[in-house]
Design an enzyme around this catalytic site. Structure first.
Site: not given
Ligand code: BGC
Ligand code: NOJ
Length: 835
Positions: A497
């Site tokens: 993400d």
């Molecule tokens: C996090 C990710 C997460 C995303 C969700 C980010 O701040 O680092 O792990 O999946 O937010 O919106």
């Molecule tokens: C957490 C999110 O829930 C997941 O969808 C994502 O793939 C990972 N973070 C990696 O960014």
């Protein structure tokens, strides 16, 4: 271990002191009603949706972190304490918290009085039970007073914690006998209320927080428990709470048990009021009567125990490694249930108002859950699919109550749709049920209605598009959205993400996840390409099973096209590149100064079949080379780093990934979820020693030895362990709701143990550590029981030499054993020798 230990036969984690390095959480509830419960009885409850139906209050990131919950105060001759230590934190003579499957039992004692609290949600019910057992262990008669306490939430949790100009004026309750009815907003549009009652007569109650706690007091010095007497307050506005007073009189050695019930009650078609202004309490009274019956609470608890025994018996194993065994037999499967139910919505780190159900998250969660309750997986797959739009885009998240996509976040994460292929294929392999593919699920932007049979149909009554249509659309979407190198475009981000290649944000007030225009972007993802290799092959196998060879070949042809792009534009020389940014520069390449190698593309390209040993031309053997690079550059004894070297500065063209300090989260942390793809990749390459070593490197049970560093619960996975660039290398954060749960279950059971459902039967193709002399497992598959015993006399990692089914020699197909599908209800002995 300093803070506790596993009690494996009871499937419990026993916390032996309350001051754990972080609050250690458990969940109660398994279907619609859920509660969070920490080892000091902190937490809250909700029904289905922790944003839209929050029943009790909790203040996140409080001081201390975990404050507020299901509290019982004791006033024993003027000494005030709590069996779970908080909030008073009086020194206890003994303390123990047992987190079990769907329940938490906390026992505290002080001054000869022992109090046991058992929290659980009975099966199929929308209420929770707090069973209280009080024992006088002293030689004197004791007359303690107990006070229950929890704070009601006004259902919509965000409004509840922000809109005080309104909320301070709307709180309403009614009290009848031992039952407190929280009925805020019932006078207008709500047709439901919250009930908090006791199964035994009470000596008093309070419903006004200002009276029970005070205005200037904290929960640790609440007024009523200190004074020893409830005031009978009736909340009008401000902050309604539920508190009961129980006066006990116990002879030496005597004990008494009773229960509190906290319930969510929907009125349905019943008359809403029994008198003007008084809510219809018919259902509430029934609930109180139900649990007031002798033995009812214990019977409900015993039923919950049988439910879990049965659920877990679908997969049980005896393994040479105690960590892997206990995780597999209890905690890993248990965590899979939690992630299936809650996605990423509600934990100590997810507030229940931020994210509902994630599209990619929930699809992946199904992989670790489908063997337990396939019918629920089926329903979920259809719900998720119907949040896809008719052009293939997916809502990134949806609310579980409404099942509608969340418009604030929107879509355009260009990996989302592909995970639907994985979850659906996993479901069909597990069950053989092809009918799911014909289910009409419709698209979020097409009007449809839900018929009496619960099925979706088009607005004019025509059948809505089927699930198979969604899968085809998903594959086609990736093929359509490709960039200059014929690799898939990335959109806002892919699985990672934080790889926001179209964001270019210099504005701190915007979200990395949604900012930026993805429309004409050229940024491409090698990871999505790898995922596509896998998904298209899965689709092809599905079509084979459906006896549609032309479609199967069509899928393989598209896969070949993608494979060519991966091998030409995705290979960097020693590993697979991660992506190309919007300006066409590679990410995850030797050419980069930082972020030279990423884990995700190694995992997915290898799992998708790129660089295979039997490939022709220059790509042959690249998979092994890529994995050796992982071992050299990313592996640490505490897990595999997501990328290296960490970004030391913010890169506007990369987005959130470079926003984190080096060593945490997506910037070179140990992101447990993607470690599991590497475990599977080692298995695919036949490297059982590495697979187990890597598996254990992130296994929570194995972290007990360094728990003051690790800090998080040693019985469930956390999203992230700080990487070696961080000063707190080895510290875990964001426990419970992570895709690691499902994927680890897949890696251990399907990769290492090699027991995987297939359309044609159950495959057994282990890839174990060479030191393992063997293992045994019982796997229920399509209703039959497979009792599998694997022997490894020659110390191999992989390779089935012989198979016996019920004592008879059985011809393995290729290097794996594909066991037949047996009639439901039968049990079979499978003996396998590696060699
Ligand atoms: C996090 C990710 C997460 C995303 C969700 C980010 O701040 O680092 O792990 O999946 O937010 O919106
Ligand atoms: C957490 C999110 O829930 C997941 O969808 C994502 O793939 C990972 N973070 C990696 O960014």
């Amino acid at each position: 271990m300093k803070y506790g230990h596993f009690d494996d036969p009871r499937r419990e984690y026993v916390v032996t002191r309350p001051d754990t390095p972080l609050p250690w959480l458990n969940y109660i509830g398994q279907e619609d009603y859920f509660g969070l419960c920490t080892n000091t009885a902190g937490g809250y409850s909700f029904w289905k949706d922790s944003r839209l139906r929050r029943l009790t209050r909790y203040r996140y990131n409080n001081v201390p972190y975990d404050l507020g919950g299901r509290y019982i105060y004791v006033n024993d001759a003027g000494t005030v304490w709590n069996p779970g230590w908080k909030p008073v934190k009086a020194e206890l003579d003994s303390y123990e918290c047992r987190h079990g499957m769907g329940y938490t039992k906390i026992t505290g004692s002080k001054g000869g009085l022992e109090i046991e609290l058992l929290f659980f949600v009975p099966l199929g019910r929308n209420e929770e039970i707090w069973k209280v057992t009080v024992r006088n262990r002293s030689k004197k008669r004791k007359s303690p007073r107990l006070f229950s306490y929890q704070e009601f939430c006004f259902y919509e949790a965000l409004n509840d914690m922000t809109n005080y100009q309104r909320t301070y004026s709307i709180g309403e309750v009614e009290v009848e006998g031992s039952a407190i009815y929280h009925k805020t907003e019932y006078r207008e549009r709500r047709n439901h209320y919250t009930l908090f009652a006791c199964t035994r007569p009470i000596a008093g109650f309070d419903t006004d927080r200002d009276i029970f706690v005070g205005i200037h007091e904290g929960l640790h010095e609440a007024r009523v428990p200190s004074s020893g007497k409830c005031a009978g307050s009736k909340a009008f506005g401000w902050n309604p709470i539920g508190a009961h007073e129980i006066d006990l009189d116990l002879a030496p050695g005597a004990e008494e048990s009773f229960a509190f019930v906290l319930a969510y009650v929907e009125q349905g078609d019943r008359p809403r009021f029994e008198k003007p202004g008084l809510i219809n309490k018919e259902l509430g009274r029934q609930i109180v009567a139900r649990y007031a019956k002798p033995g009812a609470v214990d019977a409900a608890f015993a039923e919950l125990g049988r439910f879990w025994d049965d659920l877990l018996s679908n997969f049980q194993a005896e393994l040479p490694d105690e960590h892997a065994a206990r995780m597999l037999n209890a905690w890993n499967q248990y965590q899979c249930m939690a992630t299936f139910n809650l996605s990423r919505s509600t934990s100590m780190y997810e507030t229940g108002i931020g994210r509902g159900m994630g599209f990619r998250d929930s699809n992946q969660d199904i992989l670790g859950f489908v063997h337990m309750i396939p019918a629920r997986a089926r329903e979920r797959i259809l719900d998720i699919a119907s949040t896809q739009l008719s052009d293939g885009t997916c809502y990134h998240q949806y609310q579980p109550l409404t099942k509608k996509g969340n418009a604030e976040v929107g879509g355009d994460f260009y990996d989302d749709h592909l995970w639907l292929v994985l979850s659906t294929c996993a479901y069909v392999k597990e069950t053989g049920d092809l009918s799911i593919l014909e289910e009409p699920c419709g698209y979020a932007d097409r009007e449809y209605r839900i018929g009496a049979d619960g099925r979706r149909a088009g607005a004019g009554g025509e059948p809505a598009e089927s699930l198979l249509h969604h899968l085809e659309l998903s594959i086609a979407y990736t093929m359509r959205k490709r960039g200059p190198r014929r690799l898939p475009l990335i959109g806002h981000a892919d699985w990672n993400d934080c790889l926001n290649l179209n964001c270019f944000s210099t504005e701190p007030n915007e979200s990395f996840q949604t900012a930026g225009v993805v429309g004409n972007s050229q940024a491409e993802s090698v990871m999505i390409a790898g995922l596509f290799l896998h998904a298209s092959r899965e689709m092809s196998a599905l079509y084979d099973f459906m006896k549609r060879p032309e479609d199967a070949n069509r899928m393989l042809a598209q896969r070949e096209e993608m494979l060519a792009a991966v091998e030409s534009a995705g290979w960097d020389g020693d590993w697979y590149r991660r992506a190309y940014d919007a300006a066409g520069k590679p990410i995850g390449s030797k050419e980069c100064e930082e972020g030279k190698i990423y884990i995700e593309s190694q995992g997915w390209c290898v799992l998708g079949g790129a660089g295979a040993d039997d490939a022709s031309g220059p790509s042959r053997g690249r998979a092994r080379k890529a994995m050796e690079s992982v071992h050299k550059l990313l592996f640490t004894p505490k897990g595999v780093l997501i990328q290296q070297p960490a970004y030391s500065t913010y890169h506007v063209e990369l987005g959130e990934v470079s926003s984190y300090p080096p060593g945490v989260k997506e910037n070179a942390g140990i992101f447990c979820h993607n470690n599991t793809w590497i475990h599977l990749a080692w298995c695919q390459l036949g490297h059982g020693d590495r697979a187990l070593e890597y598996y254990l490197s992130i296994c929570p049970s194995a972290k007990q030895a360094e728990i003051d560093l690790y800090r998080s619960e040693p019985y469930v996975y956390a999203q992230m362990i700080a990487g070696r660039d961080a000063p707190c290398y080895g510290e875990a954060k964001n426990s419970w709701l992570t895709g690691t749960a499902a994927w680890t279950f897949v890696a251990l059971t399907q990769g290492i143990l090699g027991i995987r459902p297939d359309y044609r039967g159950l495959v057994v193709d282990p890839c174990i550590a060479s030191a393992w002399k063997g293992f045994s497992a019982t796997r229920r598959f399509r209703g039959a029981e497979y009792k599998i015993a694997v022997k490894n006399p020659k110390g191999r990692c992989k390779g089935v030499a012989s198979v016996k089914v019920d004592g008879e020699a059985f011809d393995p197909v290729g290097a794996a054993a594909i066991l037949p599908i047996f009639p439901a209800g039968t049990s079979h002995r499978i003996e396998i020798e590696l060699g």
